[in-house]
Write a protein that holds these residues in place. Sequence first.
Motif, PDB file in Angstrom:
ATOM      1  N   PHE A  36       0.831  -1.200   0.000  1.00  0.00           N
ATOM      2  CA  PHE A  36       0.000   0.000   0.000  1.00  0.00           C
ATOM      3  C   PHE A  36       0.871   1.259   0.000  1.00  0.00           C
ATOM      4  O   PHE A  36       0.676   2.173  -0.808  1.00  0.00           O
ATOM      5  CB  PHE A  36      -0.923   0.006   1.221  1.00  0.00           C
ATOM      6  CG  PHE A  36      -1.527   1.344   1.505  1.00  0.00           C
ATOM      7  CD1 PHE A  36      -2.542   1.828   0.689  1.00  0.00           C
ATOM      8  CD2 PHE A  36      -1.070   2.143   2.543  1.00  0.00           C
ATOM      9  CE1 PHE A  36      -3.087   3.072   0.921  1.00  0.00           C
ATOM     10  CE2 PHE A  36      -1.602   3.384   2.779  1.00  0.00           C
ATOM     11  CZ  PHE A  36      -2.622   3.855   1.965  1.00  0.00           C
ATOM     12  N   LEU A  37       1.865   1.293   0.901  1.00  0.00           N
ATOM     13  CA  LEU A  37       2.705   2.494   1.006  1.00  0.00           C
ATOM     14  C   LEU A  37       3.452   2.742  -0.298  1.00  0.00           C
ATOM     15  O   LEU A  37       3.521   3.874  -0.795  1.00  0.00           O
ATOM     16  CB  LEU A  37       3.710   2.347   2.143  1.00  0.00           C
ATOM     17  CG  LEU A  37       3.158   2.405   3.562  1.00  0.00           C
ATOM     18  CD1 LEU A  37       4.282   2.217   4.559  1.00  0.00           C
ATOM     19  CD2 LEU A  37       2.459   3.721   3.810  1.00  0.00           C
ATOM     20  N   HIS A  63       1.099   3.890  -2.974  1.00  0.00           N
ATOM     21  CA  HIS A  63       0.468   5.177  -2.689  1.00  0.00           C
ATOM     22  C   HIS A  63       1.432   6.336  -2.903  1.00  0.00           C
ATOM     23  O   HIS A  63       1.072   7.346  -3.496  1.00  0.00           O
ATOM     24  CB  HIS A  63      -0.026   5.175  -1.251  1.00  0.00           C
ATOM     25  CG  HIS A  63      -0.835   6.376  -0.894  1.00  0.00           C
ATOM     26  ND1 HIS A  63      -2.134   6.539  -1.313  1.00  0.00           N
ATOM     27  CD2 HIS A  63      -0.532   7.487  -0.197  1.00  0.00           C
ATOM     28  CE1 HIS A  63      -2.598   7.687  -0.870  1.00  0.00           C
ATOM     29  NE2 HIS A  63      -1.643   8.286  -0.185  1.00  0.00           N
ATOM     30  N   PHE A  64       2.671   6.189  -2.424  1.00  0.00           N
ATOM     31  CA  PHE A  64       3.605   7.321  -2.492  1.00  0.00           C
ATOM     32  C   PHE A  64       4.427   7.324  -3.766  1.00  0.00           C
ATOM     33  O   PHE A  64       5.092   8.302  -4.073  1.00  0.00           O
ATOM     34  CB  PHE A  64       4.549   7.300  -1.293  1.00  0.00           C
ATOM     35  CG  PHE A  64       3.863   7.561  -0.004  1.00  0.00           C
ATOM     36  CD1 PHE A  64       3.052   8.664   0.148  1.00  0.00           C
ATOM     37  CD2 PHE A  64       4.006   6.695   1.056  1.00  0.00           C
ATOM     38  CE1 PHE A  64       2.410   8.909   1.332  1.00  0.00           C
ATOM     39  CE2 PHE A  64       3.362   6.937   2.250  1.00  0.00           C
ATOM     40  CZ  PHE A  64       2.558   8.042   2.380  1.00  0.00           C
TER      41      PHE A  64
END
Lengths: 346, 343
Positions: A115-116, A119-120
């Motif tokens: 996810f991280l 996302h970034f």
Amino acid sequence: MKKVLDILKKREALLGVIIILFSLFVTIRVPQFLTYENLSNVLKSCSVTGIFALGVLVVTISGGFDVSFTAIAQVSEYLAIWLLINTFIGRIGNLFVAFVLVILIGGALGLFNGFLIDHFKLPAIIITISTQNLFYGIMYVVCHGRLIYTIPKYIWPLSDKKIFEAVSANGATYGISMVTVLWIVMAILLAVVLKKTVIGRSVYWIGGNALAAERVGINMRKMALFVYGLTGAIAGVGSLAHVAIVQTVIPNSIVGTEMSVIAAVVLGGASITGGKGSVFGSFLGVLLFAIVNNSLTLLQISSYWYNVFTGAIIVLSIILNAVQERQQKKRIIRVKVDENLEGVAV
Amino acid sequence: MKSNNVLLRIKKNEHFSLYVTLIIVYLLMGILNGSRFFSFRNLTAMMYQMPMIGLLAIGMLISELTGGINLSLVSLANFNGVLIYELLKAFTQGNVGSAHGGQVFIALVVSCIACMVVGLLNGALTAMLQIPALLVTLGTMTLLQGLSLVITKGYTLSGFPDNLTFFGTGTVLGIPMSLILFVVIVFITHIILDRTVYGKQLYMTGANPVAARYSNVNTVKVVVIEYVLSALFSFFASMVMIGQMNSVKANYYESYVLIAVLASFLGGVNPNGGFGKIGGTVIAAIILQVINTGLNLLRLDPFMVTAMWGAIIILVSFGREFAEKIKKSLERRKARPQLEGAE
């Protein structure tokens, strides 16, 4: 002769030849290297690394990078065993439940990574270094570095049980341990997933050319979650194999080994920029490191040298990789030129 | 009017958010720790320790300017320390503490060259063979760690001469020597990066290597020099380290690789290359030192501190995303009236 050279250009064949030559060399110096007893021990000792390598392979093929898998393994090992001993889960505890637990915990932490990173859109190395510290730090603070000495009995067979058993001169039985079987079964499963399923092929596609893959309609978020989640889950399974071998939960016994796993995968022909790599290759990569480690012991060379050898193997293998890729590129260009010339002649 | 101007200039400064972060972090740590955090002693302690983070962070920054990374920084610094010790031991027949200035100087020069050779190797493999820097430096990191371990056999080697430890613990006019060294190095690096042709070429190569090549920049040379420069920071870091620990070991400061990545990242470097200023990195290093000292004073579990480092990167990422969203919405609001006017 040319055919032989072509086969040697395949990484798996090259590694196989290196392993055979190296084994021959060691066997001449120390005959007990090439015995069933020693080799089955080598296989057992590198099973955990081998399982971790499967997860790292998936991430590497997808063009990502993961150093947090050791921390994930550490957390899932500690948490799963703690849950099995101290909570109601322990009452229905068996080996299957243990597997489910480590897969769930490892998978969840892996999904967090995925996810991280998605996302970034930051380099995976920065995110996974930070999550490694986060997971490991929090776990250590919570458990105060306490060891768990008695692990549930139903985990023991995972390393104690052997197939193709034989009895050594001093009465001890030896054979292929169940963790090795687990490793090989997982490797075959992963190979099938990577080669035969759509999502497995997609891992290669996003590693080869992320932009093209996205335009073809591959859901990048889903892929990031799949890749990092799978790596986490595999790390969880690896941790269970680890605890079965060590028979104690030591909260700092896995973190710190991540670079040797990554090195083995890279040695096995996986490209760190993604899109390339095979299960068999990384299997041989892990095996080569294990054999080198084992023969250093047999040849009575100080273990301080292990890091030097590891580093030298990494540097040599990446140089080999680069030179190989360069030659392939040259050859592709030449083929294209030839085709054009033929076209002109017609 | 004039004060307004100054405020505007501060606000427009590219490191504005970093200054704010520094002040917030400093005050926060002060509140958590009470008055002892603001004491003169604590301030000096921070000044002694900051150069270590700062030097490694700048070494990391330089390698990241072309989209690379240098994982071998800390292990090279350790190896360099071990090398200096062994050289001095050879010069003085075992009595390292009695080495005089000349011997120390020769040892430093030799080890500096050794550092540059490692940098050359990193750079050559990265630039010429197009191998990802991550892999190359991972390899050299393991190799150097192994070599230091083989030489030291895992022991801590201690007892350096005073004229060498001076760089880590000495003071000039009450100012820590390590801080002076750091400031001088930062100044020189700033000039190299911002005021020379090479610096411009370096940023160009990082931003767009193909364009740089077409503009007659020898990108291979640029990257090789970049890694040599980066490796030099390992040399400086090891000088400070020897002084402050008065000993060398195969694995001192291992966690500082992460902190160096963190500092350069916090300082605004683009991990894909091309952007990143030394000023931002220095402020980020100060911020991290303040956090480090603050957490140490709180007597937190060291593993809690480890977890915090990880959490900070993730939080900073969230913060940046949030800031960018606000910036974009502000720009949109500004742009709207103009568009309406155009219609």
